[in-house]
Design a protein around this motif. Structure first.
Motif, mmCIF file in Angstrom:
data_model
loop_
_atom_site.group_PDB
_atom_site.id
_atom_site.type_symbol
_atom_site.label_atom_id
_atom_site.label_comp_id
_atom_site.label_asym_id
_atom_site.label_seq_id
_atom_site.Cartn_x
_atom_site.Cartn_y
_atom_site.Cartn_z
ATOM 1 N N GLN A 131 0.833 -1.203 0.000
ATOM 2 C CA GLN A 131 0.000 0.000 0.000
ATOM 3 C C GLN A 131 0.867 1.253 0.000
ATOM 4 O OE1 GLN A 131 -2.501 -0.404 3.429
ATOM 5 N NE2 GLN A 131 -4.060 -1.618 2.346
ATOM 6 N N ILE A 132 1.918 1.223 0.788
ATOM 7 C CA ILE A 132 2.832 2.373 0.850
ATOM 8 C C ILE A 132 3.486 2.585 -0.507
ATOM 9 C CG2 ILE A 132 4.982 3.225 1.861
ATOM 10 C CD1 ILE A 132 4.123 1.794 4.479
ATOM 11 N N ARG A 133 3.941 1.493 -1.119
ATOM 12 C CA ARG A 133 4.571 1.604 -2.445
ATOM 13 C C ARG A 133 3.592 2.126 -3.486
ATOM 14 N NH1 ARG A 133 8.229 -3.878 -2.843
ATOM 15 N NH2 ARG A 133 9.939 -3.102 -1.565
ATOM 16 N N ALA A 134 2.359 1.636 -3.468
ATOM 17 C CA ALA A 134 1.360 2.077 -4.434
ATOM 18 C C ALA A 134 1.046 3.558 -4.243
ATOM 19 C CB ALA A 134 0.090 1.241 -4.289
ATOM 20 N N ARG A 135 0.914 3.983 -2.985
ATOM 21 C CA ARG A 135 0.654 5.388 -2.701
ATOM 22 C C ARG A 135 1.806 6.265 -3.173
ATOM 23 N NH1 ARG A 135 0.582 6.270 3.035
ATOM 24 N NH2 ARG A 135 -0.224 4.175 3.066
ATOM 25 N N ARG A 136 3.019 5.809 -2.901
ATOM 26 C CA ARG A 136 4.224 6.555 -3.292
ATOM 27 C C ARG A 136 4.333 6.649 -4.816
ATOM 28 N NH1 ARG A 136 7.959 10.100 -1.505
ATOM 29 N NH2 ARG A 136 10.037 9.557 -2.181
ATOM 30 N N MET A 137 4.028 5.549 -5.510
ATOM 31 C CA MET A 137 4.101 5.550 -6.963
ATOM 32 C C MET A 137 3.064 6.503 -7.552
ATOM 33 S SD MET A 137 3.925 2.408 -9.649
ATOM 34 C CE MET A 137 5.504 1.758 -9.178
ATOM 35 N N ALA A 138 1.851 6.495 -7.005
ATOM 36 C CA ALA A 138 0.809 7.401 -7.489
ATOM 37 C C ALA A 138 1.206 8.857 -7.260
ATOM 38 C CB ALA A 138 -0.511 7.092 -6.788
ATOM 39 N N GLU A 139 1.803 9.115 -6.107
ATOM 40 C CA GLU A 139 2.262 10.472 -5.794
ATOM 41 C C GLU A 139 3.339 10.921 -6.775
ATOM 42 O OE1 GLU A 139 5.129 11.987 -2.353
ATOM 43 O OE2 GLU A 139 3.179 11.342 -1.585
ATOM 44 N N GLU A 150 15.820 16.768 -4.858
ATOM 45 C CA GLU A 150 14.878 15.827 -4.255
ATOM 46 C C GLU A 150 13.861 15.341 -5.280
ATOM 47 O OE1 GLU A 150 11.368 16.111 -0.976
ATOM 48 O OE2 GLU A 150 13.290 17.043 -0.438
ATOM 49 N N GLN A 151 13.389 16.248 -6.132
ATOM 50 C CA GLN A 151 12.430 15.875 -7.164
ATOM 51 C C GLN A 151 13.078 14.922 -8.170
ATOM 52 O OE1 GLN A 151 10.868 19.160 -9.390
ATOM 53 N NE2 GLN A 151 9.289 17.932 -10.365
ATOM 54 N N GLN A 152 14.323 15.178 -8.552
ATOM 55 C CA GLN A 152 15.028 14.287 -9.477
ATOM 56 C C GLN A 152 15.228 12.909 -8.853
ATOM 57 O OE1 GLN A 152 18.598 16.382 -10.515
ATOM 58 N NE2 GLN A 152 17.633 17.470 -12.219
ATOM 59 N N GLU A 164 13.673 7.281 -8.627
ATOM 60 C CA GLU A 164 13.125 6.163 -7.855
ATOM 61 C C GLU A 164 11.871 5.597 -8.525
ATOM 62 O OE1 GLU A 164 11.066 5.460 -3.495
ATOM 63 O OE2 GLU A 164 12.475 7.105 -3.745
ATOM 64 N N LEU A 165 11.011 6.472 -9.018
ATOM 65 C CA LEU A 165 9.808 6.038 -9.719
ATOM 66 C C LEU A 165 10.173 5.272 -10.987
ATOM 67 C CD1 LEU A 165 6.749 6.024 -10.204
ATOM 68 C CD2 LEU A 165 7.022 8.221 -11.329
ATOM 69 N N ASN A 192 12.935 3.628 -11.613
ATOM 70 C CA ASN A 192 13.487 2.331 -11.238
ATOM 71 C C ASN A 192 12.405 1.367 -10.777
ATOM 72 O OD1 ASN A 192 16.136 2.994 -11.870
ATOM 73 N ND2 ASN A 192 16.565 3.779 -9.831
ATOM 74 N N THR A 193 11.397 1.881 -10.084
ATOM 75 C CA THR A 193 10.291 1.040 -9.627
ATOM 76 C C THR A 193 9.497 0.498 -10.809
ATOM 77 O OG1 THR A 193 10.127 2.372 -7.615
ATOM 78 C CG2 THR A 193 8.252 0.964 -8.146
ATOM 79 N N ILE A 194 9.207 1.364 -11.765
ATOM 80 C CA ILE A 194 8.452 0.934 -12.942
ATOM 81 C C ILE A 194 9.257 -0.084 -13.744
ATOM 82 C CG2 ILE A 194 7.501 1.696 -15.158
ATOM 83 C CD1 ILE A 194 6.745 4.331 -13.781
ATOM 84 N N LEU A 195 10.542 0.195 -13.949
ATOM 85 C CA LEU A 195 11.379 -0.727 -14.720
ATOM 86 C C LEU A 195 11.530 -2.062 -14.013
ATOM 87 C CD1 LEU A 195 14.143 1.700 -16.050
ATOM 88 C CD2 LEU A 195 12.311 0.606 -17.359
ATOM 89 N N ALA A 196 11.642 -2.051 -12.697
ATOM 90 C CA ALA A 196 11.744 -3.303 -11.947
ATOM 91 C C ALA A 196 10.458 -4.113 -12.066
ATOM 92 C CB ALA A 196 12.053 -3.024 -10.479
ATOM 93 N N GLY A 197 9.350 -3.426 -12.240
ATOM 94 C CA GLY A 197 8.079 -4.115 -12.375
ATOM 95 C C GLY A 197 7.848 -4.728 -13.738
ATOM 96 N N ILE A 198 8.470 -4.165 -14.793
ATOM 97 C CA ILE A 198 8.197 -4.672 -16.140
ATOM 98 C C ILE A 198 9.340 -5.494 -16.729
ATOM 99 C CG2 ILE A 198 6.556 -2.851 -16.684
ATOM 100 C CD1 ILE A 198 8.733 -1.469 -18.316
ATOM 101 N N LEU A 199 10.528 -5.430 -16.142
ATOM 102 C CA LEU A 199 11.674 -6.182 -16.667
ATOM 103 C C LEU A 199 12.017 -7.347 -15.755
ATOM 104 C CD1 LEU A 199 14.090 -3.276 -17.676
ATOM 105 C CD2 LEU A 199 12.689 -4.655 -19.198
#
Length: 141
Positions: free
Chosen positions: A8-16, A47-49, A54-55, A57-64
């Motif tokens: 849930q934390i990861r999903a919230r963070r990704m949406a943010e 911080e934004q970069q 991080e986003l 890397n998260t997306i790439l880790a999810g699809i590769l």
């Protein structure tokens, strides 16, 4: 990853982060114009970069899968520009729903070949050397 609270934390963070990536560069939510934060802008930008990285890397880790991810990391060491293009292409494919399941190394190779064809130099420079008409048979005196 088995912990539902962590998911849930990861999903919230990704949406943010996705929401923040949708904004133009330099504009925070609620700001009326790009120059709204002059003080501490360097820290916020860094911080934004970091969040965007991080986003990504998260997306790439999810699809590769693991082998494709390692191939992409190796490419990033050798050709960072090409790797960035491939990463952006993969993220766009994932966001548009073109990716079903994990992308394997073979599929990543075909994507890399497509990117290589698109980035080939348009024309080649061809050097034509002058031929010297120096014939040794003329030196017979």
């Amino acid at each position: 990853m088995a912990d539902p609270e962590l998911e849930q934390i990861r999903a919230r963070r990704m949406a943010e982060m996705q929401q923040q990536m949708g904004l133009p560069q330099g504009v925070e939510s609620g700001d009326g114009y790009p120059g709204a934060y002059q003080q501490g802008g360097g820290e916020q930008k860094a911080e934004q970069q970091a969040r965007q990285e991080e986003l990504k890397n998260t997306i790439l880790a999810g699809i590769l899968d693991q082998s494709a991810r390692s191939r992409l990391n190796n490419l990033k060491l050798v050709k960072p520009d090409k790797a960035a293009m491939v990463e952006n292409m993969l993220i766009q494919m994932a966001q548009s729903g073109q990716v079903q399941g994990k992308i394997g190394e073979d599929h990543l190779k075909t994507i890399l070949e497509r990117v290589s064809e698109q980035t080939k130099p348009v024309g080649k420079v061809k050097f034509q050397r002058r031929k010297v008409f120096d014939d040794d048979s003329d030196d017979d005196y």
